[in-house]
Design an enzyme around this catalytic site. Structure first.
Site, mmCIF file in Angstrom:
data_model
loop_
_atom_site.group_PDB
_atom_site.id
_atom_site.type_symbol
_atom_site.label_atom_id
_atom_site.label_comp_id
_atom_site.label_asym_id
_atom_site.label_seq_id
_atom_site.Cartn_x
_atom_site.Cartn_y
_atom_site.Cartn_z
ATOM 1 N N LYS A 269 0.843 -1.190 0.000
ATOM 2 C CA LYS A 269 0.000 0.000 0.000
ATOM 3 C C LYS A 269 0.881 1.243 0.000
ATOM 4 C CE LYS A 269 -3.910 -1.898 2.650
ATOM 5 N NZ LYS A 269 -4.991 -1.728 1.669
ATOM 6 N N ARG A 343 -10.272 -11.627 2.037
ATOM 7 C CA ARG A 343 -11.164 -12.666 1.492
ATOM 8 C C ARG A 343 -10.479 -14.032 1.506
ATOM 9 N NH1 ARG A 343 -11.771 -9.289 -3.916
ATOM 10 N NH2 ARG A 343 -11.273 -7.619 -2.461
HETATM 11 N N1 BES Z 1 -7.937 -3.913 4.627
HETATM 12 C C1 BES Z 1 -8.185 -3.468 3.310
HETATM 13 C C2 BES Z 1 -9.508 -2.719 3.171
HETATM 14 C C3 BES Z 1 -9.642 -1.417 3.898
HETATM 15 C C4 BES Z 1 -9.455 -0.223 3.233
HETATM 16 C C5 BES Z 1 -10.015 -1.367 5.219
HETATM 17 C C6 BES Z 1 -9.606 0.968 3.875
HETATM 18 C C7 BES Z 1 -10.158 -0.162 5.877
HETATM 19 C C8 BES Z 1 -9.973 1.011 5.206
HETATM 20 C C9 BES Z 1 -8.224 -4.665 2.351
HETATM 21 O O1 BES Z 1 -7.422 -5.731 2.702
HETATM 22 C C10 BES Z 1 -7.732 -4.185 1.039
HETATM 23 O O2 BES Z 1 -6.587 -3.834 0.966
HETATM 24 N N2 BES Z 1 -8.605 -4.194 0.035
HETATM 25 C C11 BES Z 1 -8.253 -3.739 -1.255
HETATM 26 C C12 BES Z 1 -8.864 -4.691 -2.245
HETATM 27 C C13 BES Z 1 -8.370 -4.491 -3.641
HETATM 28 C C14 BES Z 1 -6.912 -4.879 -3.761
HETATM 29 C C15 BES Z 1 -9.204 -5.324 -4.583
HETATM 30 C C16 BES Z 1 -8.837 -2.335 -1.428
HETATM 31 O O3 BES Z 1 -9.903 -2.056 -0.898
HETATM 32 O O4 BES Z 1 -8.160 -1.523 -2.041
HETATM 33 MG MG MG Z 2 -5.460 -5.556 1.947
#
Ligand code: BES
Ligand code: MG
Ligand code: ZN
Length: 489
Positions: A269, A343
């Site tokens: 990230k 997931r």
């Molecule tokens: N933990 C994150 C989701 C999240 C985002 C929680 C903001 C709290 C605040 C999750 O694991 C994630 O990174 N999801 C990705 C999915 C994508 C790669 C398809 C996302 O939401 O960007």
């Molecule tokens: Mg994630």
């Protein structure tokens, strides 16, 4: 300490009395309280408008050090949430004034015409939750919680509401437990530590506890979950908490996403709010806290809490985009984005709990997608379920507790997007649009015909700014909702 009191204000000494005041109506039963309000309203500067406050010191009519009047605005605008906020604000005000105890004059349910929850319940909740601050990591403590909070009610209410006070206290304690876990930095809640904090508390409440360590997870073939854990020095765990009352007719399973830190993995990230990814275990915290609360509330349903715990980190051992893994269910998944890790751990936990416990109802709760926050904002969770009745029960518990949920669609044709060229599924869809939906659809491939709902709490699990009864950080979203729901189911 929280207590219900029915005393004669003229005779019994109190340090501080707080009186909520409506602008256009008297909402109190206590005659002394009403006459104090009349006196306060004679002043130009206080009419009971929302947010107005005034303090009387040592009023001659009663034996109180001070009376604080707090305006609530018009009666028709009043609801449970504004009463929670009032109580939280009242407690915070006393803390700021360096007081140690307070008596809150509670309005009459009849005069406010509120039933679910009762005004008293909302006020207890707001006061309890507002009294807590996460300052474990501050050497210089500025906050000192009130030692005693009492609620002034009529004698019959004091007699009949003891049980309510106890159950609200238990549920709020759970909420605080979840908040503290979320606020704990990830260096102090690596999977092993996180597991220990949860299971130590669960054991104290006599829940049945099982922990699978890495060896066991490998032996049992939790392949999707292990792929997420691979990059971290800290080894994964699976926690199983069982609340099993005698004579239970139904089994409900709760699955909570427990990523103690989500760096994104090899799909790292960007800098921005990476530090907030310490909260990626909010689903796990909600499930653990709910089970711990249930052990004390003792509803009649059997409840199983399943919590996969991992840290998502990049390293030489981490899973790569393109890797294919075999999940616990036997189905294979192509990992196209290591940041879609939630997931992956959830499908293994879901498959396991269905196989092992055959629950009638399965609900998972997870900080799953940023897309859900885009869709619903930071205060509302997404509920995904093709079972309208289950979704509606969740939504109405959310309305009652103000842990708001919105029913989202699960369109069949979007599933196309999750087909992989090389494996049974891929862990992200081809397009980024509708990301909360495709994530939910991915989970749906692993639930079979079990009645299932998924709650995406990426938005409401964490607050950058606090409110009247929640500090900055973890909100404990889900605990109050689940406790209400499980009482109902
Ligand atoms: N933990 C994150 C989701 C999240 C985002 C929680 C903001 C709290 C605040 C999750 O694991 C994630 O990174 N999801 C990705 C999915 C994508 C790669 C398809 C996302 O939401 O960007
Ligand atoms: Mg994630
Ligand atoms: Zn995540």
């Amino acid at each position: 300490m929280l207590s219900l009191k029915s005393i004669d204000l003229k005779k019994v000494k109190t340090e501080t009395l707080i009186i909520p005041v409506c602008e256009d109506r008297d909402i109190h039963d206590d005659k002394t309280v009403s006459s104090l309000i009349t006196k306060a309203k004679k002043l130009k500067e206080f009419k009971g408008d929302k947010g107005e406050e005034i303090v009387f010191y040592t009023p001659p009519e009663i034996k109180a050090g001070r009376v604080i009047f707090m305006g609530l605005g018009k009666l028709e605008k009043l609801n449970a949430e504004s009463l929670r906020a009032f109580a939280g604000k009242a407690v915070k005000k006393c803390i700021n004034m360096k007081l140690t105890e307070v008596l809150i004059g509670c309005p009459s349910a009849k005069k406010i015409k509120m039933e679910m929850p009762l005004p008293l319940e909302a006020i207890i909740e707001g006061a309890y939750l507002g009294n807590h601050l996460f300052d474990k990591y501050k050497e210089e403590k500025k906050h000192s919680s009130l030692k005693n909070i009492s609620f002034l009610v009529k004698p019959d209410v004091a007699k009949s509401s003891g049980k309510i006070l106890k159950s609200i206290t238990t549920i709020c304690e759970g909420t605080i437990f979840a908040r503290d876990l979320i606020n704990t930095p990830s260096n102090d809640k690596k999977p092993e530590q996180f597991t220990k904090i949860i299971t130590d508390t669960a054991k104290k409440e006599n829940l049945r506890v099982k922990i699978f360590d890495e060896k066991e997870l490998k032996r049992k073939k939790f392949g999707a979950m292990l792929a997420v854990a691979a990059g971290s020095e800290s080894k994964p765990r699976m926690i199983v908490l069982e609340y099993n009352p005698k004579g239970a007719k139904k089994t409900v399973a709760l699955v909570g996403k427990g990523v103690t830190f989500d760096s994104g993995g090899i799909n790292l990230k960007p800098t921005g709010s990476l530090e907030e990814m310490k909260s990626d275990m909010s689903g796990a915290a909600a499930v653990a806290a709910t089970l711990i609360a249930l052990a004390k509330l003792k509803p009649k349903t059997k409840v199983i809490g399943i919590i996969p715990v991992v840290e998502n980190m990049p390293s030489g051992n981490a899973s790569r985009p393109g890797d294919i893994v075999k999940s616990y269910s036997g189905k294979t998944v192509e990992i196209l984005n290591t940041d879609a890790e939630g997931r992956l751990i959830l499908i293994d936990a879901i498959s396991y709990v269905i196989k092992q416990y055959k629950p009638q109802i399965l609900i998972d709760i997870a900080t799953l997608t940023g897309a859900c926050v885009i869709a619903l904002g930071e205060k509302i969770a997404g509920v995904f379920s093709s079972d309208d009745e289950l979704a509606q029960s969740i939504i109405s518990s959310g309305e009652k507790t103000h842990e708001r949920c919105w029913h989202m669609p699960l369109p069949d044709d979007y599933k196309e997007d999750l087909k992989s060229d090389f494996a049974d599924f891929k862990n992200i869809a081809g397009s980024r649009w509708g990301g909360a939906i495709t994530a939910a659809l991915f989970l749906s491939e692993f639930v079979g015909d079990t009645r299932w709902a998924h709650i995406d709490i990426a938005g409401p699990s964490y607050m950058k700014k606090g409110n009247a009864y929640c500090g900055v950080g973890g909100t404990g979203f889900g605990v109050r909702l689940f406790c209400d729901l499980l009482e109902k189911l």
